[in-house]
Design a protein around this motif. Sequence first.
Motif, mmCIF file in Angstrom:
data_model
loop_
_atom_site.group_PDB
_atom_site.id
_atom_site.type_symbol
_atom_site.label_atom_id
_atom_site.label_comp_id
_atom_site.label_asym_id
_atom_site.label_seq_id
_atom_site.Cartn_x
_atom_site.Cartn_y
_atom_site.Cartn_z
ATOM 1 N N ALA A 9 0.834 -1.205 0.000
ATOM 2 C CA ALA A 9 0.000 0.000 0.000
ATOM 3 C C ALA A 9 0.870 1.258 0.000
ATOM 4 C CB ALA A 9 -0.931 0.006 1.212
ATOM 5 N N LEU A 10 1.977 1.205 0.710
ATOM 6 C CA LEU A 10 2.932 2.322 0.707
ATOM 7 C C LEU A 10 3.541 2.498 -0.686
ATOM 8 C CD1 LEU A 10 4.627 1.607 4.134
ATOM 9 C CD2 LEU A 10 3.513 3.774 3.546
ATOM 10 N N VAL A 55 3.140 5.820 -3.104
ATOM 11 C CA VAL A 55 4.251 6.622 -3.648
ATOM 12 C C VAL A 55 4.253 6.620 -5.166
ATOM 13 C CG1 VAL A 55 6.086 4.874 -3.808
ATOM 14 C CG2 VAL A 55 6.660 7.222 -3.203
ATOM 15 N N SER A 56 3.683 5.602 -5.795
ATOM 16 C CA SER A 56 3.647 5.583 -7.263
ATOM 17 C C SER A 56 2.841 6.765 -7.795
ATOM 18 C CB SER A 56 3.051 4.267 -7.770
ATOM 19 O OG SER A 56 1.665 4.190 -7.491
ATOM 20 N N GLY A 57 1.856 7.210 -7.014
ATOM 21 C CA GLY A 57 1.065 8.358 -7.419
ATOM 22 C C GLY A 57 1.833 9.656 -7.372
ATOM 23 N N ASN A 58 3.012 9.658 -6.746
ATOM 24 C CA ASN A 58 3.823 10.864 -6.636
ATOM 25 C C ASN A 58 4.375 11.326 -7.988
ATOM 26 O OD1 ASN A 58 6.825 11.993 -5.050
ATOM 27 N ND2 ASN A 58 4.806 12.905 -4.818
ATOM 28 N N PHE A 89 -4.410 7.135 -4.519
ATOM 29 C CA PHE A 89 -3.469 6.094 -4.107
ATOM 30 C C PHE A 89 -3.206 6.169 -2.606
ATOM 31 C CE2 PHE A 89 -2.786 7.027 -8.556
ATOM 32 C CZ PHE A 89 -2.791 5.774 -9.125
ATOM 33 N N ASP A 90 -3.259 7.395 -2.073
ATOM 34 C CA ASP A 90 -3.164 7.556 -0.619
ATOM 35 C C ASP A 90 -4.389 6.957 0.073
ATOM 36 O OD1 ASP A 90 -0.835 8.950 -1.098
ATOM 37 O OD2 ASP A 90 -1.731 10.927 -0.797
#
Length: 285
Positions: free
Chosen positions: A102-103, A107-110, A164-165
């Motif tokens: 999930a983390l 972060v992929s959405g960053n 994503f968060d």
Amino acid sequence: MRCFVDCVYCYLKQAVTCMTIAGINEDRQYPILYELMDDIKIMDSRRTPAENSTELLQKVYKLINNDDPYLEAKKKSNLLALELYPELKEYLKGSKSRLNDALKISVSGNVIDLGINKSFDINASLKHSLNTGFSKDDFGSFVKKMNQENNIIILGDNAGEIVFDKLLIEELVSMGKKVTYIVKGGPVLNDATMEDAIEVGMDNIARIVTTGSNYLGAPLQKVSEETQKLLKETGLIISKGQANFESLEHEETAKDKVFFLLKIKCECVGIVAGAKFGDIVFFTR
């Protein structure tokens, strides 16, 4: 994090990207850029890049008479991420390390950062995050800290990324944690605001608070008293993205309780974070 010489280029690049997204033609962009150069000359290099960028962008917004040039881009990013949400939810159900994955999804959405870049490839970012993992990884320390804390703050970053968060927050809530999600108090670049949080249903799973400011990141002297108090009193914080890192990495209150979750999209941030350009990291100071 204080400024580097390279930040000067980024200030102007952000301005150009902003004006291009706002539909400002090049002939009109030139005089605006020349005026901005006078402001850059007197900027304090001891401040964070996020603070200087914000004030330059505020001037751009005024000069182009548009207080939210990224509004449509933010909506499109949210819709794109929401389309991916069901598939990612299913992926997590089959994961052997759900919190860790999930983390990585968070972060992929960053990559949805329209400050410098005008486009992004979210599928490539997801693949990289899940397959490659963190180059700096304090997951073990995070779990230990999490076991001692019931309340967790997540400092949000961009629209789209907020979905994503949401997956990460749902995982934390399923573990019995109460999550406060902090968004910007006003539009700046494509950063998530209260409107974005409600649009993606974040308010159904977490308490939503704004910084009370439209400054990039979370500079302690610029955010609301409520946000200052939350950041000071909450024992565990996940800080998303580069601007939040720039704002908090040097603050004494961040030590051992703020975990920075981001993709390194700038060589200078990489130097301070101790990581390489393109890496994804999850670590505390």
